[in-house]
Design an enzyme around this catalytic site. Structure first.
Site, PDB file in Angstrom:
ATOM      1  CG  HIS A   1      48.691  -0.799  -4.198  1.00  0.00           C
ATOM      2  ND1 HIS A   1      50.023  -0.534  -3.959  1.00  0.00           N
ATOM      3  CD2 HIS A   1      48.603  -2.146  -4.358  1.00  0.00           C
ATOM      4  CE1 HIS A   1      50.716  -1.675  -3.968  1.00  0.00           C
ATOM      5  NE2 HIS A   1      49.871  -2.656  -4.212  1.00  0.00           N
TER       6      HIS A   1
ATOM      7  CG  ASN B   1      51.569 -12.301 -14.908  1.00  0.00           C
ATOM      8  OD1 ASN B   1      52.120 -11.469 -14.184  1.00  0.00           O
ATOM      9  ND2 ASN B   1      52.108 -12.733 -16.039  1.00  0.00           N
TER      10      ASN B   1
ATOM     11  CG  ASP C   1      51.423   2.631  -4.545  1.00  0.00           C
ATOM     12  OD1 ASP C   1      52.533   2.065  -4.697  1.00  0.00           O
ATOM     13  OD2 ASP C   1      50.429   2.053  -4.085  1.00  0.00           O
TER      14      ASP C   1
ATOM     15  CB  ALA D   1      32.796  -9.185   2.679  1.00  0.00           C
TER      16      ALA D   1
ATOM     17  CG  ASN E   1      45.304  -2.631   2.539  1.00  0.00           C
ATOM     18  OD1 ASN E   1      45.388  -1.590   3.159  1.00  0.00           O
ATOM     19  ND2 ASN E   1      45.455  -2.688   1.230  1.00  0.00           N
ATOM     20  CB  SER E   2      44.082  -8.588   5.145  1.00  0.00           C
ATOM     21  OG  SER E   2      43.134  -8.417   4.105  1.00  0.00           O
TER      22      SER E   2
ATOM     23  CD  GLU F   1      41.598  -3.507   6.284  1.00  0.00           C
ATOM     24  OE1 GLU F   1      40.974  -4.591   6.185  1.00  0.00           O
ATOM     25  OE2 GLU F   1      41.619  -2.659   5.370  1.00  0.00           O
TER      26      GLU F   1
END
EC number: 2.4.1.215
Length: 467
Positions: free
Chosen positions: A21, A91, A127, A343, A364-365, A368
């Site tokens: 986020h 958690n 957000d 990375a 996101n991944s 991307e």
């Protein structure tokens, strides 16, 4: 647009304090600042530091265009991830989430009040897990609030109408939140939403584009909770890098060793493996994945690290995988590279040697990877990731499933993992998936180019907040 009009408006970005986020709102902040807007980014001190340290794809000097503000919250526990927990949901981050939800409102309100006296208009981009920001914006006569959707917009269709035609037509399965998130987190989200119910929101900013989710955007816009709101699909927010065969690192900064290693590999020959910042693999699963990578004889870059703590700067000690890695790296020398730290994912995905991405399927991944034309070997862990896996494999047809969600409590054997790796890297069906990802990547790039839908929506958003 007149410079004085831009300078009379302040944008305040209020991220939820988790990596997936933090970076979306920082990417958006950098985009808006590059267009001449005064942008303020407000988060707890460790998370401001984290966001700044981990942003990539931008010239580091661009951070100087953002004004960062600390939202002080009381001390909270920052335990290591619980590898014995029955649920894969992180958690261990709940103490921090609770502290943020309880205490961030007051310093944010003070910041907004201060800015409202210095600017003609204040646009609060929050957000959607931080609805209190909309309530505080509503207290000011010259402020508007805009929610940032950090997950796929199609997730809202499943949430609002799991039996919708779009889902049934493509065989998409939507899991209710409590199936893939902890009860404590679901309770926190619903509690915050109930407390802030009725706070006016001027619109929704989304990290997606019509090239990926156009059908779903139209469906959500027609749903009662969103009717009357302005929709701005401005994604992908991440920078779209060129083939990173040539160094893109600014002068004076060291280029990550993995990029130098990728430079020496043939085109489209490397599998990139990473499961994000909120997931851990059990030691038994690490061993099975290692055996699959070794057995496939495919080149790979593997990011092997545990989930972030709430405060990443409280982490210490060597990797728990150190003993295993000493042998594995020796056995795979020349074929693979293992990274135990942070990375440069965007640069890896943009590199011409990278063929595919084995991923947890965080949004996101996902975006991307697709925006750089790379298919995903889907291994969802928790939260919205099972949904993203469904999208990738069934709707986008740019993914191959490694492990179905219903088997998330089981260890995936090496043979099953290796089969998917070999399908992606060697087979005709894998080649078709890779080609589909390339086509999607081209469509996504067109959306942010001059005349593209995402570029137009970004222009419209800037035009609206500077009106």
């Amino acid at each position: 647009m007149a410079v004085d009009t831009m300078e009379s408006v302040a944008v305040v970005a209020v991220p939820f304090p988790a990596q997936g986020h933090l970076n979306q709102l920082l990417h958006l902040s950098l985009l808006l600042a590059s267009r001449g807007l005064s942008v303020h980014y407000a988060a707890p001190p460790p998370h401001v530091r984290q966001a700044r340290a981990r942003v990539h794809g931008w010239d580091p000097r661009a951070l100087g265009s953002i004004r960062f503000h600390d939202l002080d919250v009381p001390p909270y526990d920052s335990p290591a991830p619980d590898l014995a927990a029955p649920s894969p949901f992180p958690n261990h981050l709940m103490p921090m989430f609770e502290a943020f939800a309880a205490a961030a409102r007051a310093p944010l309100a003070a910041l907004l009040q201060r800015l409202s006296t210095s600017y003609r208009r204040v646009a609060v981009v929050f957000d959607r897990l931080n609805p209190f920001a909309a309530t505080e914006a509503a207290r000011l006569a010259n402020a508007d609030a805009f929610g940032l959707q950090c997950v796929a917009i199609s997730y809202n269709v499943g949430w609002l109408d799991p039996g919708h035609r779009l889902l049934s037509d493509y065989g998409l399965q939507f899991l209710p939140p409590d199936a893939c998130m902890s009860r404590e987190f679901v309770d926190l989200v619903f509690r915050m939403e109930e407390e802030e119910q009725g706070a006016p929101v001027a619109g929704l900013v989304m990290n997606t584009c019509r090239a990926l989710e156009g059908e779903f955007l139209d469906v959500v816009a027609a749903q009662p909770p969103f009717q009357g709101q302005r929709f701005f699909a401005v994604g992908p927010l991440n920078p779209l890098l060129l083939d990173a065969d040539a160094p893109t690192t600014p002068p004076g900064q060291a280029r990550h060793e993995c990029l130098e290693w990728l430079d020496r590999q043939p085109p489209e020959s490397v599998l990139y493996v990473s499961f994000g910042t909120t997931s851990c693999l059990h030691a038994d699963q690490v061993a099975e994945l290692a055996a699959a990578l070794k057995g496939s004889k495919q080149r790979f870059v593997w990011v092997l690290r545990d989930a972030d703590r709430a405060d990443i700067y409280a982490e210490s000690g060597e990797s728990r995988h150190a003993m295993f890695l000493s042998e594995f790296t020796r056995e795979t020398e020349g074929t693979g590279l293992v990274i135990t730290g942070w990375a440069p994912q965007l640069e890896i995905l943009a590199h011409g040697a990278t063929a595919a991405f084995m991923s947890h399927c965080g949004w996101n991944s996902t975006i991307e990877s697709l925006s750089h034309g790379k298919p995903v070997l889907a291994w969802p862990m928790h939260s919205d990731q099972p949904w993203d896996s469904e999208l990738l494999c069934k709707y986008f047809k740019a993914g191959l499933l490694v492990r179905p969600w219903e088997k998330h409590a089981e260890i995936v054997p090496a043979q099953a993992i290796q089969k998917v790796i070999e399908e992606a890297m060697l087979s005709d069906s894998g080649m078709a998936v890779r080609q589909r990802a390339k086509e999607l990547g081209e469509a996504v790039r067109a959306s942010v180019a001059d005349g593209g839908n995402s570029r137009k929506d970004l222009d419209d958003f800037i035009g609206y907040i500077t009106r």
